[in-house]
Design an enzyme around this catalytic site. Structure first.
Site, short mmCIF file in Angstrom:
data_model
loop_
_atom_site.label_atom_id
_atom_site.label_comp_id
_atom_site.label_asym_id
_atom_site.label_seq_id
_atom_site.Cartn_x
_atom_site.Cartn_y
_atom_site.Cartn_z
N HIS A 212 0.84 -1.20 0.00
CA HIS A 212 0.00 0.00 0.00
C HIS A 212 0.88 1.25 0.00
O HIS A 212 0.62 2.21 -0.73
CB HIS A 212 -0.91 0.02 1.23
CG HIS A 212 -2.23 -0.64 1.01
ND1 HIS A 212 -2.39 -2.00 0.96
CD2 HIS A 212 -3.48 -0.12 0.83
CE1 HIS A 212 -3.66 -2.30 0.77
NE2 HIS A 212 -4.35 -1.18 0.68
N HIS A 259 0.60 -2.77 9.31
CA HIS A 259 2.05 -2.71 9.11
C HIS A 259 2.72 -2.02 10.28
O HIS A 259 2.14 -1.14 10.92
CB HIS A 259 2.40 -1.94 7.82
CG HIS A 259 2.03 -2.66 6.57
ND1 HIS A 259 2.74 -3.72 6.08
CD2 HIS A 259 1.01 -2.46 5.70
CE1 HIS A 259 2.18 -4.15 4.96
NE2 HIS A 259 1.13 -3.40 4.71
#
Length: 445
Positions: A212, A259
């Protein structure tokens, strides 16, 4: 030199610590509803109790650890008891409602989408700052499939087809390299607890680096580099938009609990490295796709080869499907570019017309753009629906795989790879060649 290396390792360990993610989430108003048993289990697996003078150690991280049904039932009961205590104490309200205890902004929520591999819907969590929740939800959507399904076609049909074609190349290469790197490094997602999983859709993938963050950096900066000088707008404005876009996507991945900070920073820097190598080559790549007589063969072989390489790195996960989808889209748009050049469709403006002026946003322009977008997306959705309905059962019959459970069938490389390539190659080709032809038929060209 040894001191620098040791300092760098300690810094990486700190940035990888899931407690850093959890602290950021609490700062932004996100709190988990973990049971005491879950928190205790996490510590027993390797996390030391928090002590001021004790060095931080990374939580152990496992990819979908198996649990027996009795353990799952006990955890579910503990979670319900814990949530009941929370509501009784007035710490949070019902989902979508205001919380008690004097905190009117607190509300319970669950991840918006189920996990694409396991079907897990995730745990409830408490949101105390709705503005940040909606902001970072929007930010993470800027890196999701649905955004690109809308963004790339709109760019092709209403803004600049040349920029759109080259952005597809950047997007496909970033996803291919990023997802392949994930399967080589094989780091799992941040441990939960302490991290709250605001999103669980990609929770089954590996996490290093953040793709992303990669696409959320590559797309806006490549868009800026491709359009600056080609279109008339302020350099500072374009750079500011690219920076804000990238920052929003990167920070949103930490907020979502998907993350660590290290993984996001790595994705950001990795993307800039790829962009530095790829951006100067885009003109040559686009020209080759459009004009070279052997371009169709080279396009298919190169993209299929990259897909086979990526699919051989690890067991099935959503990352493999995303990689094949991006590469398939790249195949379709590249083939469409070649066909357009041969047939003289959707030609680029001559160099003498540059820089292009940004048109005034009148009602006529807005209405025409919306009509193109709605009609074009309808064509793409029909194409995707038909190709999907035909491809998966057909591949299952060819390879002797039961077609009753689509999710299970698509975990076979022999089904998933050709399915993604065929469907999204067709969608990409329709976007670049078929839809503009339809526009010409209905006087929307």
């Amino acid at each position: 030199m040894a001191f620098v290396a040791a300092t760098f390792v300690r810094l990486c360990g700190y940035l990888q610590d899931p407690r850093l993610v959890a602290n950021f989430q609490r700062l932004c108003g996100v709190e988990g509803t973990f049971s005491e048993k879950e928190e205790t289990t996490t510590r027993l697996k390797g996390d030391p109790p928090k002590q001021p003078d004790q060095d931080r150690e990374e939580y152990p991280r496992q990819r979908n650890p198996p649990r027996d049904p009795e353990t799952k039932m006990e955890e579910r009961e503990d979670q319900e008891d814990h949530r009941t205590r929370d509501v009784g104490n007035g710490s949070a309200g019902e989902p979508g409602g205001d919380g008690g205890g004097g905190d009117g902004d607190a509300a319970r929520a669950k991840p918006l989408r189920r996990n694409s591999l396991t079907g897990d819907a995730g745990h409830e969590f408490i949101v105390r700052n709705r503005l940040l929740f909606y902001l970072f939800t929007f930010g993470t959507e800027l890196g999701n499939e649905m955004f690109f399904i809308a963004f790339f076609p709109f760019l092709f049909w209403n803004v600049d087809a040349l920029v759109g074609r080259r952005l597809i190349v950047v997007w496909a290469w970033n996803l291919f390299l990023g997802q392949s790197t994930k399967d080589l490094v094989r780091w799992s997602r941040p441990a939960s607890p302490p991290v709250v999983k605001v999103e669980v859709f990609y929770n089954s993938e590996y996490s290093m680096p953040s793709t992303h963050a990669m696409t959320g950096t590559a797309i806006p900066f490549s868009l800026f580099l491709l359009s600056c000088g080609r279109w008339e707008y302020s350099f500072s404005f374009g750079l500011s938009v690219a920076l804000a876009w990238s920052l929003l996507v990167c920070v949103s991945r930490v907020y979502m609990g998907m993350h660590s900070v290290l993984e996001v920073i790595t994705g950001f820097l990795y993307s800039l490295l790829i962009l530095a190598v790829l951006q100067p080559m885009l003109d040559a790549i686009d020209g080759f796709y459009a004009t070279h007589p052997l371009a169709p063969l080279a396009i298919v072989l190169s993209h299929v080869g990259m897909g086979l390489l990526a699919f051989s790195l690890d067991s099935w996960s959503t990352s493999r499907g995303d990689t094949a989808q991006a590469l398939g889209t790249g195949v379709g748009t590249a083939l469409g570019t070649h066909v357009n050049h041969r047939l003289g469709l959707l030609t680029d403006p001559p160099l003498s017309a540059l820089p292009l002026a940004v048109p005034a946003a009148g009602l006529g322009l807005v209405g025409r753009s919306l009509a193109r977008f709605v009609l074009g997306v309808a064509v793409l959705l029909v194409c995707r629906m038909v190709m999907k309905a035909v491809t998966i059962p057909g591949l299952c019959r060819v390879f002797g795989i039961p077609a009753g459970d689509v999710r299970s069938a698509r975990q076979h490389m022999r089904v998933e790879l050709p399915y993604r390539y065929i469907v999204y190659s067709a969608v990409g080709f329709c976007c670049v060649s078929v839809v503009p032809f339809v526009f010409g038929m209905v006087n929307l060209a």
